[in-house]
Design a protein around this motif. Structure first.
Motif, mmCIF file in Angstrom:
data_model
loop_
_atom_site.group_PDB
_atom_site.id
_atom_site.type_symbol
_atom_site.label_atom_id
_atom_site.label_comp_id
_atom_site.label_asym_id
_atom_site.label_seq_id
_atom_site.Cartn_x
_atom_site.Cartn_y
_atom_site.Cartn_z
ATOM 1 N N LEU A 111 40.146 24.878 77.150
ATOM 2 C CA LEU A 111 39.903 25.892 78.179
ATOM 3 C C LEU A 111 39.635 25.242 79.530
ATOM 4 C CD1 LEU A 111 37.661 28.403 76.180
ATOM 5 C CD2 LEU A 111 39.948 28.846 77.087
ATOM 6 N N LEU A 112 38.859 24.166 79.537
ATOM 7 C CA LEU A 112 38.592 23.455 80.792
ATOM 8 C C LEU A 112 39.880 22.891 81.391
ATOM 9 C CD1 LEU A 112 35.294 21.492 80.017
ATOM 10 C CD2 LEU A 112 35.565 23.430 81.569
ATOM 11 N N LEU A 127 45.702 34.054 87.998
ATOM 12 C CA LEU A 127 45.291 34.704 86.751
ATOM 13 C C LEU A 127 46.486 34.960 85.832
ATOM 14 C CD1 LEU A 127 46.002 38.033 86.903
ATOM 15 C CD2 LEU A 127 44.261 37.883 88.679
ATOM 16 N N VAL A 128 47.691 35.116 86.409
ATOM 17 C CA VAL A 128 48.893 35.274 85.587
ATOM 18 C C VAL A 128 49.121 34.003 84.778
ATOM 19 C CG1 VAL A 128 51.398 35.645 85.615
ATOM 20 C CG2 VAL A 128 49.926 36.916 87.185
ATOM 21 N N GLY A 129 48.930 32.865 85.412
ATOM 22 C CA GLY A 129 49.071 31.591 84.707
ATOM 23 C C GLY A 129 48.053 31.438 83.596
ATOM 24 N N LEU A 130 46.823 31.898 83.832
ATOM 25 C CA LEU A 130 45.798 31.820 82.802
ATOM 26 C C LEU A 130 46.153 32.686 81.596
ATOM 27 C CD1 LEU A 130 42.625 31.954 85.082
ATOM 28 C CD2 LEU A 130 43.516 29.962 83.881
ATOM 29 N N LEU A 131 46.676 33.882 81.850
ATOM 30 C CA LEU A 131 47.100 34.753 80.745
ATOM 31 C C LEU A 131 48.217 34.098 79.933
ATOM 32 C CD1 LEU A 131 47.124 38.267 82.451
ATOM 33 C CD2 LEU A 131 45.781 37.625 80.459
ATOM 34 N N LEU A 132 49.197 33.536 80.637
ATOM 35 C CA LEU A 132 50.307 32.891 79.940
ATOM 36 C C LEU A 132 49.834 31.664 79.164
ATOM 37 C CD1 LEU A 132 53.147 33.153 82.625
ATOM 38 C CD2 LEU A 132 52.783 34.576 80.606
ATOM 39 N N ALA A 133 48.880 30.940 79.735
ATOM 40 C CA ALA A 133 48.320 29.782 79.015
ATOM 41 C C ALA A 133 47.634 30.235 77.733
ATOM 42 C CB ALA A 133 47.343 29.036 79.914
ATOM 43 N N GLY A 134 46.948 31.391 77.791
ATOM 44 C CA GLY A 134 46.313 31.927 76.596
ATOM 45 C C GLY A 134 47.327 32.276 75.519
ATOM 46 N N LEU A 165 50.267 30.854 75.162
ATOM 47 C CA LEU A 165 50.829 29.603 74.660
ATOM 48 C C LEU A 165 49.887 28.905 73.683
ATOM 49 C CD1 LEU A 165 53.093 27.461 74.817
ATOM 50 C CD2 LEU A 165 51.861 26.439 76.747
ATOM 51 N N LEU A 166 48.590 28.966 73.962
ATOM 52 C CA LEU A 166 47.619 28.249 73.132
ATOM 53 C C LEU A 166 47.128 29.072 71.944
ATOM 54 C CD1 LEU A 166 45.426 26.614 75.932
ATOM 55 C CD2 LEU A 166 47.220 25.527 74.586
ATOM 56 N N HIS A 170 48.636 27.799 68.358
ATOM 57 C CA HIS A 170 47.512 28.014 67.449
ATOM 58 C C HIS A 170 46.351 27.053 67.716
ATOM 59 C CE1 HIS A 170 49.695 30.807 64.762
ATOM 60 N NE2 HIS A 170 50.748 30.053 65.050
ATOM 61 N N LEU A 171 46.225 26.594 68.953
ATOM 62 C CA LEU A 171 45.121 25.694 69.282
ATOM 63 C C LEU A 171 43.816 26.465 69.462
ATOM 64 C CD1 LEU A 171 44.281 22.780 69.914
ATOM 65 C CD2 LEU A 171 44.863 23.189 72.312
ATOM 66 N N LEU A 172 43.942 27.686 69.962
ATOM 67 C CA LEU A 172 42.771 28.535 70.169
ATOM 68 C C LEU A 172 42.892 29.775 69.292
ATOM 69 C CD1 LEU A 172 42.392 28.342 74.065
ATOM 70 C CD2 LEU A 172 41.152 27.026 72.342
ATOM 71 N N ASN A 173 41.752 30.247 68.812
ATOM 72 C CA ASN A 173 41.720 31.406 67.913
ATOM 73 C C ASN A 173 40.937 32.533 68.580
ATOM 74 O OD1 ASN A 173 41.584 33.229 65.836
ATOM 75 N ND2 ASN A 173 40.225 31.987 64.551
ATOM 76 N N PRO A 174 41.554 33.693 68.788
ATOM 77 C CA PRO A 174 40.828 34.789 69.451
ATOM 78 C C PRO A 174 39.601 35.252 68.679
ATOM 79 C CG PRO A 174 42.901 35.565 68.517
ATOM 80 C CD PRO A 174 42.925 34.079 68.428
#
Length: 686
Positions: free
Chosen positions: A19-20, A38-45, A47-48, A54-58
């Motif tokens: 996240l950092l 913020l669009v880039g942050l959403l797209l990064a979410g 992707l991950l 699957h690096l991050l789990n909601p």
């Protein structure tokens, strides 16, 4: 890539590190592409998350915690940033536009929901998602110099009404979803909400004023008090069956007046803008189901298109109705429409609540994401085009006193003439610093007070204190010699104080100084980023203007001075007067530079050029010229012009946030790239 990810240990630190990394790298890349960060942050979410690597789990503990904190912080900042003074100036018109731009989208969204088969509760929530707005375009109108234009101020004021009303509707829908809905439960819930709102708004305001008064300048503790107020309000709202974002927004309004525009507010916003709020947008991307999202814009295209169309048309109709009621021009009406279009902060936070409580489906959530992307791009772009045609509010051409002290360069009867306080600590930069102060004092027939501050100790005979005093006396002797070379009176002073910044500002106040001239100190470490540098503290506390200098040449060798100016305001005139006085000490020339939007009409440019020439006529007679450049990047123009200058004098401006994400600061960008001498000039906080 997947095999590499499997090798990573199962640790929350991995997710936090990811996240950092995303927060640091992605927003600048998208902003260079002229897209919201913020669009880039959403797209990064995306992707991950589960739809990507699957690096991050909601559903992970870290992700859920940071998402909740970010959601709370986002709504808190939305309340904190509302300018209550501007709202009070046009209260009735702001409430009028707020009511219309809330009710029409609410009705339109509800009808769309019913048409596509959603029940009344879900349909009303869909309508409420369209009824608020996020002021993504506000930095644009600030840059264009039309932030005080009436159509802009009432749109800003309307944000209070639309956000509160949308959150109340959300609270009612969630309460109805939790149990049987009846008139009795509705009235009971409204009464509890009203009582809670009164407790937060008046209780936190009283407690905050009392605590801030008792804590003095302890910014760390004040910062913690604000955080505690936010999360106490969030917890309290849950106790009355209202979502935590309602309490967070109310907390922002409650502490708005308490923190003002001081350093505590800046640090609170800084922490949210660089950590928690970007984390929230990344975690929103984790929830985005790519197959379902594609389905929303293909097989479910009708619903998505209906939602977007309903928002665009209802917001436009609201602006047109207000145009007729208040007699605004089409330019003003379209500006209000463009400012009220973006659906980001309250919309996304409420959509997430609706999804988590089962009020709306994933299809609606995905449609809201599309709505956010469309409005986040269309709204600011339209604002940039149409707001440039707004008439600029008339500004006085001469400095208007902004405090009881009047013009800071014209000493009152209390003073011993024009007085410049010069803190000295670095022998390598002392000479140029004293030279500049001496030139200014001689020009105004005043004096300088070279000042050194020795850090206090519990015992006044501590060896460290004795060494500091001896070192300070040596610096003062050198300062006195330099000032004598320039024929300027010097009254050296050494002071023992617990805090260096307070020692400087208190000395300036005690001697009713006209100006403080300081040397540059770079930001160092996390503490400086969170709680400010010495310069920050003096800027906020001083009663008089502060000139922070980074002089790469002898002041007498500075012949070409560049002064960027955005608007002709009393504060800008103080910066210009400082430049004129310094230029007049040794016959230097001044270039007044204004960077405007490419679409600004030529008549407005010519009118503003006349204003600038009129403003510069009122000060000392020095060689000068006015230069106006049309360009989308003010920082690039200033840096290019600085290459032909010996000194650039910039106004101190604070970093602001819009919709929770930090807005780029031209001054900060220029300071990072400048290669000549520079003065950062700041007015008193009052």
């Amino acid at each position: 890539m997947e095999s590499l990810i499997r090798m990573l240990p199962e640790s929350p630190i991995i997710g936090f590190t990811a996240l950092l990394l995303v927060t640091l790298t992605i927003p600048p890349i998208f902003e260079r592409l002229k897209l919201p960060g913020l669009v880039g942050l959403l797209l990064a979410g995306v992707l991950l998350g589960p739809s990507g690597l699957h690096l991050l789990n909601p559903d992970g503990e870290v992700e859920k915690l940071l998402s909740d904190i970010g959601k709370i912080y986002l709504m808190f900042v939305a309340g904190l940033e509302i300018d209550l003074q501007e709202f009070s100036k046009n209260r009735n018109r702001s409430l009028g536009f707020g009511a219309i731009t809330f009710l029409l989208p609410l009705a339109a969204g509800t009808m769309v929901g019913r048409f596509f088969g959603y029940d009344w509760n879900g349909s009303i929530l869909i309508g409420s998602l369209l009824s608020s707005h996020t002021l993504l375009g506000y930095p644009i109108v600030m840059r264009l110099g039309v932030a005080k234009e009436e159509s802009v101020t009432i749109t800003v004021g309307a944000t209070i009404f639309t956000d509160i009303a949308a959150l109340i509707v959300l609270a009612m829908c969630v309460a109805a979803q939790a149990g049987e809905f009846s008139v009795t439960t509705l009235i009971a819930q409204l009464l509890m909400l009203a009582g809670f709102a009164a407790l937060v708004l008046f209780g936190l305001d009283w407690a905050g004023r009392h605590y801030f008064r008792r804590s003095g300048d302890e910014q760390g503790n004040q910062f913690l008090f604000v955080l505690l107020a936010v999360f106490l309000s969030a917890v309290g709202s849950q106790l009355i069956n209202v979502d935590k974002i309602v309490g967070a927004f109310l907390a922002g309004l409650a502490v708005n007046d308490v923190v003002g525009d001081g350093p505590v507010k800046e640090k609170v916003e800084f922490v949210g803008s660089v950590l928690f709020i970007p984390f929230f947008f990344v975690c929103m991307g984790l929830l985005l189901d790519v197959p379902a999202f594609i389905d929303s814009v293909t097989s479910n295209l009708g619903f998505t298109a209906a939602i977007v169309t309903a928002l665009l048309l209802s917001k436009l109709l609201a602006s047109v109705l207000i145009k007729g009621v208040y007699g605004y021009s089409w330019v003003q009406a379209v500006t209000m429409w463009s400012l009220s279009l973006p659906q980001v902060a309250a919309t996304l936070a409420a959509a997430l609540v609706g999804l988590q409580t089962g009020l709306i489906s994933s299809q609606v959530f995905n449609a809201v994401i599309v709505l956010m992307l469309v409005t986040a791009l269309v709204g600011p772009s339209l604002t940039r085009f149409v707001a440039s045609q707004l008439p600029r509010p008339r500004q006085p051409l001469t400095p208007v006193p902004t405090s009881e002290q009047g013009d800071p360069f014209r000493p009152t009867s209390e003073t011993q003439g024009f007085t410049v306080v010069v803190p000295v600590a670095n022998p390598l930069t002392e000479r140029y610093l004293i030279e500049m102060a001496a030139l200014l004092a001689r020009h105004e027939a005043g004096r300088i007070i070279p000042l050194t501050i020795a850090q206090a100790h519990v015992h006044m005979d501590e060896p460290q204190l004795i060494t500091a005093l001896e070192r300070g006396r040596g610096l003062l002797r050198k300062a006195e010699v330099i000032s004598q070379e320039f024929g300027s009176r010097a009254d050296p002073m050494i002071r023992v104080d617990d805090d260096v910044a307070e020692g400087i500002s208190r000395t300036a106040r005690e001697h009713n100084a006209s100006l403080i001239v300081m040397g540059w100190s770079p930001v160092q470490g996390l503490r400086a980023r969170l709680f400010g540098t010495l310069i920050d503290s003096v800027f906020w506390a001083a009663h008089c203007p502060v000139a922070v200098t980074q002089l790469l040449a002898d002041p007498l060798d500075i012949h070409h001075i560049l002064v960027p100016i955005k608007t002709v305001t009393p504060e800008a005139m103080q910066t210009l007067r400082f430049a004129q006085i310094f230029a007049d000490t040794h016959d230097a020339s001044i270039t007044l530079l204004h960077v405007c939007d490419r679409r600004l009409p030529k008549p407005q440019i010519e009118k503003f050029e006349i204003q600038l020439y009129g403003a510069i006529q009122d000060g000392p007679e020095v060689p000068r010229r006015v230069k106006i450049v049309r360009h989308e990047s003010a920082a690039k123009v200033i840096l290019a012009a600085a290459r032909q200058s010996d000194l650039v004098i910039l106004r101190s401006t604070r970093r602001r946030t819009a919709g929770g994400l930090a807005v780029s600061d031209v001054t900060h960008e220029v300071l990072a790239g400048i290669t000549c001498s520079v003065v950062l000039f700041g007015e008193p906080h009052s």
